[in-house]
Scaffold this motif. Structure first.
Motif, PDB file in Angstrom:
ATOM      1  N   THR A  50       0.826  -1.322   0.050  1.00  0.00           N
ATOM      2  CA  THR A  50       0.120   0.064  -0.026  1.00  0.00           C
ATOM      3  C   THR A  50       0.918   1.294  -0.064  1.00  0.00           C
ATOM      4  OG1 THR A  50      -1.889  -1.514   1.068  1.00  0.00           O
ATOM      5  CG2 THR A  50      -1.864   1.235   1.117  1.00  0.00           C
ATOM      6  N   ARG A  51       1.843   1.421   0.703  1.00  0.00           N
ATOM      7  CA  ARG A  51       2.722   2.508   0.897  1.00  0.00           C
ATOM      8  C   ARG A  51       3.467   2.727  -0.556  1.00  0.00           C
ATOM      9  NH1 ARG A  51       6.172   2.279   6.738  1.00  0.00           N
ATOM     10  NH2 ARG A  51       4.183   2.962   7.886  1.00  0.00           N
ATOM     11  N   ARG A  52       3.928   1.712  -1.041  1.00  0.00           N
ATOM     12  CA  ARG A  52       4.634   1.515  -2.328  1.00  0.00           C
ATOM     13  C   ARG A  52       3.811   2.177  -3.514  1.00  0.00           C
ATOM     14  NH1 ARG A  52       8.831  -3.050  -4.492  1.00  0.00           N
ATOM     15  NH2 ARG A  52       8.962  -2.113  -6.703  1.00  0.00           N
ATOM     16  N   ILE A  53       2.495   1.571  -3.570  1.00  0.00           N
ATOM     17  CA  ILE A  53       1.728   2.025  -4.412  1.00  0.00           C
ATOM     18  C   ILE A  53       1.136   3.318  -4.482  1.00  0.00           C
ATOM     19  CG2 ILE A  53      -0.557   1.272  -5.704  1.00  0.00           C
ATOM     20  CD1 ILE A  53       0.289  -1.570  -5.477  1.00  0.00           C
ATOM     21  N   LEU A  54       0.722   3.707  -3.096  1.00  0.00           N
ATOM     22  CA  LEU A  54       0.098   5.154  -2.982  1.00  0.00           C
ATOM     23  C   LEU A  54       1.213   6.181  -3.348  1.00  0.00           C
ATOM     24  CD1 LEU A  54      -1.812   4.809   0.222  1.00  0.00           C
ATOM     25  CD2 LEU A  54      -2.553   4.714  -2.162  1.00  0.00           C
ATOM     26  N   SER A  55       2.513   6.006  -3.138  1.00  0.00           N
ATOM     27  CA  SER A  55       3.647   6.693  -3.323  1.00  0.00           C
ATOM     28  C   SER A  55       4.016   6.930  -4.930  1.00  0.00           C
ATOM     29  CB  SER A  55       5.005   6.309  -2.772  1.00  0.00           C
ATOM     30  OG  SER A  55       5.655   5.272  -3.104  1.00  0.00           O
ATOM     31  N   GLU A  56       3.666   5.831  -5.679  1.00  0.00           N
ATOM     32  CA  GLU A  56       3.621   5.842  -7.013  1.00  0.00           C
ATOM     33  C   GLU A  56       2.544   6.523  -7.893  1.00  0.00           C
ATOM     34  OE1 GLU A  56       4.649   1.934  -8.040  1.00  0.00           O
ATOM     35  OE2 GLU A  56       6.565   1.993  -7.216  1.00  0.00           O
ATOM     36  N   ILE A  57       1.309   6.183  -7.450  1.00  0.00           N
ATOM     37  CA  ILE A  57       0.055   6.722  -8.254  1.00  0.00           C
ATOM     38  C   ILE A  57      -0.707   7.776  -7.383  1.00  0.00           C
ATOM     39  CG2 ILE A  57      -1.952   5.747  -9.072  1.00  0.00           C
ATOM     40  CD1 ILE A  57      -0.698   3.094  -9.503  1.00  0.00           C
ATOM     41  N   VAL A 100      -9.790   7.301 -11.932  1.00  0.00           N
ATOM     42  CA  VAL A 100      -9.086   5.977 -12.311  1.00  0.00           C
ATOM     43  C   VAL A 100      -8.024   5.355 -11.371  1.00  0.00           C
ATOM     44  CG1 VAL A 100      -9.754   6.192 -14.736  1.00  0.00           C
ATOM     45  CG2 VAL A 100      -7.640   7.174 -13.609  1.00  0.00           C
ATOM     46  N   VAL A 101      -7.994   6.078 -10.324  1.00  0.00           N
ATOM     47  CA  VAL A 101      -6.743   5.621  -9.293  1.00  0.00           C
ATOM     48  C   VAL A 101      -7.006   4.535  -8.787  1.00  0.00           C
ATOM     49  CG1 VAL A 101      -6.082   6.240  -7.158  1.00  0.00           C
ATOM     50  CG2 VAL A 101      -6.483   8.409  -8.757  1.00  0.00           C
ATOM     51  N   GLU A 102      -8.129   4.009  -8.423  1.00  0.00           N
ATOM     52  CA  GLU A 102      -8.140   2.511  -7.917  1.00  0.00           C
ATOM     53  C   GLU A 102      -7.974   1.478  -8.771  1.00  0.00           C
ATOM     54  OE1 GLU A 102      -8.258   1.398  -4.579  1.00  0.00           O
ATOM     55  OE2 GLU A 102      -8.082   3.352  -4.042  1.00  0.00           O
ATOM     56  N   ASP A 103      -8.326   1.792 -10.080  1.00  0.00           N
ATOM     57  CA  ASP A 103      -8.079   0.795 -10.796  1.00  0.00           C
ATOM     58  C   ASP A 103      -6.602   0.605 -11.399  1.00  0.00           C
ATOM     59  OD1 ASP A 103     -10.852   0.089 -11.472  1.00  0.00           O
ATOM     60  OD2 ASP A 103     -10.826   1.579 -13.264  1.00  0.00           O
ATOM     61  N   GLU A 104      -6.144   1.622 -11.324  1.00  0.00           N
ATOM     62  CA  GLU A 104      -4.607   1.786 -11.716  1.00  0.00           C
ATOM     63  C   GLU A 104      -3.614   1.286 -10.409  1.00  0.00           C
ATOM     64  OE1 GLU A 104      -3.331   5.419 -12.619  1.00  0.00           O
ATOM     65  OE2 GLU A 104      -4.722   6.020 -13.985  1.00  0.00           O
ATOM     66  N   ARG A 105      -4.455   1.209  -9.174  1.00  0.00           N
ATOM     67  CA  ARG A 105      -3.442   0.618  -8.148  1.00  0.00           C
ATOM     68  C   ARG A 105      -3.784  -0.674  -7.946  1.00  0.00           C
ATOM     69  NH1 ARG A 105      -5.500   5.371  -3.712  1.00  0.00           N
ATOM     70  NH2 ARG A 105      -3.912   6.936  -4.244  1.00  0.00           N
ATOM     71  N   VAL A 106      -4.829  -1.220  -8.499  1.00  0.00           N
ATOM     72  CA  VAL A 106      -5.419  -2.656  -8.620  1.00  0.00           C
ATOM     73  C   VAL A 106      -4.167  -3.270  -9.479  1.00  0.00           C
ATOM     74  CG1 VAL A 106      -6.779  -4.539  -9.203  1.00  0.00           C
ATOM     75  CG2 VAL A 106      -7.325  -2.671  -7.464  1.00  0.00           C
ATOM     76  N   VAL A 107      -4.362  -2.686 -10.646  1.00  0.00           N
ATOM     77  CA  VAL A 107      -3.234  -3.244 -11.626  1.00  0.00           C
ATOM     78  C   VAL A 107      -1.965  -3.283 -11.145  1.00  0.00           C
ATOM     79  CG1 VAL A 107      -2.413  -2.774 -13.930  1.00  0.00           C
ATOM     80  CG2 VAL A 107      -4.883  -2.764 -13.566  1.00  0.00           C
ATOM     81  N   ALA A 108      -1.446  -2.072 -10.607  1.00  0.00           N
ATOM     82  CA  ALA A 108      -0.203  -2.047 -10.165  1.00  0.00           C
ATOM     83  C   ALA A 108       0.275  -3.216  -9.060  1.00  0.00           C
ATOM     84  CB  ALA A 108       0.129  -0.497  -9.383  1.00  0.00           C
ATOM     85  N   PHE A 109      -0.679  -3.161  -8.193  1.00  0.00           N
ATOM     86  CA  PHE A 109      -0.434  -4.437  -7.086  1.00  0.00           C
ATOM     87  C   PHE A 109      -0.346  -5.774  -7.916  1.00  0.00           C
ATOM     88  CE2 PHE A 109      -2.625  -7.833  -4.818  1.00  0.00           C
ATOM     89  CZ  PHE A 109      -1.632  -8.099  -3.600  1.00  0.00           C
ATOM     90  N   PHE A 110      -1.071  -6.135  -8.889  1.00  0.00           N
ATOM     91  CA  PHE A 110      -1.044  -7.371  -9.451  1.00  0.00           C
ATOM     92  C   PHE A 110       0.328  -7.689 -10.455  1.00  0.00           C
ATOM     93  CE2 PHE A 110      -5.680  -7.931  -8.535  1.00  0.00           C
ATOM     94  CZ  PHE A 110      -5.416  -8.957  -7.732  1.00  0.00           C
ATOM     95  N   VAL A 111       0.809  -6.528 -10.809  1.00  0.00           N
ATOM     96  CA  VAL A 111       1.908  -6.504 -11.562  1.00  0.00           C
ATOM     97  C   VAL A 111       2.997  -6.477 -10.616  1.00  0.00           C
ATOM     98  CG1 VAL A 111       3.475  -4.698 -12.721  1.00  0.00           C
ATOM     99  CG2 VAL A 111       1.195  -5.031 -13.623  1.00  0.00           C
ATOM    100  N   LEU A 112       2.962  -5.978  -9.351  1.00  0.00           N
ATOM    101  CA  LEU A 112       3.893  -6.160  -8.401  1.00  0.00           C
ATOM    102  C   LEU A 112       4.135  -7.537  -7.979  1.00  0.00           C
ATOM    103  CD1 LEU A 112       5.944  -4.452  -6.953  1.00  0.00           C
ATOM    104  CD2 LEU A 112       4.363  -4.230  -5.223  1.00  0.00           C
TER     105      LEU A 112
END
Length: 103
Positions: free
Chosen positions: A67-74, A80-92
């Motif tokens: 959460t900390r990592r993704i919130l700092s990046e997006i 569209v923020v949550e969609d991007e965060r979900v995608v970023a999580f699964f990519v991670l």
């Protein structure tokens, strides 16, 4: 037809909305349950992998690290923020799996 955990993960990561995953919190909760259902082996080493670059946060659980990592990046810029965060999580998670003996 039986699917492997990796195939199941790929299905969820490619279409999280079909599994009711719309937020980063829901994505991390899903993966906590997914990992628990597999005896804690699917994401074994994920916390260490997340802290490896900086060495900071070794005392934190992986959902908080993610959460900390993704919130700092997006940045927080709806809608569209949550969609991007979900995608970023699964990519991670996919990057972790690819970089270990899991992938």
């Amino acid at each position: 037809m039986n699917t492997t955990p990796f195939e199941r993960f790929a299905n969820v990561a490619n279409r999280p909305g079909l599994y009711g995953i719309r937020t980063l919190d829901q994505a991390t909760s899903f993966m906590l349950g997914f990992d628990a259902a597999l005896g804690g082996t699917f994401l074994r080493g994920f916390s260490d992998w997340l802290t490896r670059p900086s060495g900071h946060g070794r005392n934190l659980v992986w959902p908080l690290l993610v959460t900390r990592r993704i919130l700092s990046e997006i940045p927080n810029d709806p809608p569209v923020v949550e969609d991007e965060r979900v995608v970023a999580f699964f990519v991670l998670v996919a990057e972790f799996l690819d970089s270990t003996e899991h992938g």
